[in-house]
Write a protein that holds these residues in place. Sequence first.
Motif, PDB file in Angstrom:
ATOM      1  N   CYS A  28     -34.411  20.025  96.189  1.00  0.00           N
ATOM      2  CA  CYS A  28     -33.938  19.689  97.533  1.00  0.00           C
ATOM      3  C   CYS A  28     -33.087  18.425  97.470  1.00  0.00           C
ATOM      4  O   CYS A  28     -33.526  17.407  96.920  1.00  0.00           O
ATOM      5  CB  CYS A  28     -35.132  19.488  98.469  1.00  0.00           C
ATOM      6  N   CYS A  31     -35.119  15.531  99.899  1.00  0.00           N
ATOM      7  CA  CYS A  31     -36.392  14.885  99.530  1.00  0.00           C
ATOM      8  C   CYS A  31     -36.696  14.955  98.041  1.00  0.00           C
ATOM      9  O   CYS A  31     -37.660  14.343  97.587  1.00  0.00           O
ATOM     10  CB  CYS A  31     -37.543  15.484 100.345  1.00  0.00           C
ATOM     11  N   CYS A  53     -36.298  23.956 102.808  1.00  0.00           N
ATOM     12  CA  CYS A  53     -37.287  23.291 101.960  1.00  0.00           C
ATOM     13  C   CYS A  53     -38.643  23.370 102.661  1.00  0.00           C
ATOM     14  O   CYS A  53     -38.753  22.990 103.830  1.00  0.00           O
ATOM     15  CB  CYS A  53     -36.882  21.835 101.743  1.00  0.00           C
ATOM     16  N   CYS A  56     -39.674  19.408 103.625  1.00  0.00           N
ATOM     17  CA  CYS A  56     -38.997  18.585 104.633  1.00  0.00           C
ATOM     18  C   CYS A  56     -38.155  19.404 105.611  1.00  0.00           C
ATOM     19  O   CYS A  56     -37.561  18.838 106.517  1.00  0.00           O
ATOM     20  CB  CYS A  56     -38.134  17.520 103.956  1.00  0.00           C
TER      21      CYS A  56
HETATM   22 ZN    ZN Z   1     -36.941  18.758 100.983  1.00  0.00          ZN
END
Ligand code: ZN
Length: 86
Positions: A28, A31, A53, A56
Motif C-alpha cells: 500500500c 500505509c 487496502c 487503511c
Molecule cells: Zn494501506
Amino acid sequence: MQKLDGNVAAGILRDVFAFEMTTAEGTCDHCGAQHQVGELSVYMHGMGMVVRCPDCATMLMRIARIQDQYWLDMRGISVLRIKSAQ
Ligand SMILES: [Zn+2]
C-alpha cells in the motif's frame, strides 16, 4: 457497491497479467501494509471493481473493462511482487 475479497479480482487480473495474481503481494502506497491480492477488499460495480487496502481503506487499484479494453489504475500500490512461473 458489493464488498468482496480479492479472490474475485483473480479472473480479470488473469486476463491482464499472465501470472497467478491472488498470491501476488502488493504494498500500500499510503500505509505500507503488504497483502496478497486475495486478502484485499474488493468493491464490485457495473464497469469493474475498486480494490482497497484492508488496513487503511486506501484505493489500491481501479479496474474497468470498457468494450474490448481493460483500464487499470494502480496508483495506490507502490510495489507489486509477482512470483514467476519458474
Ligand atoms: Zn494501506
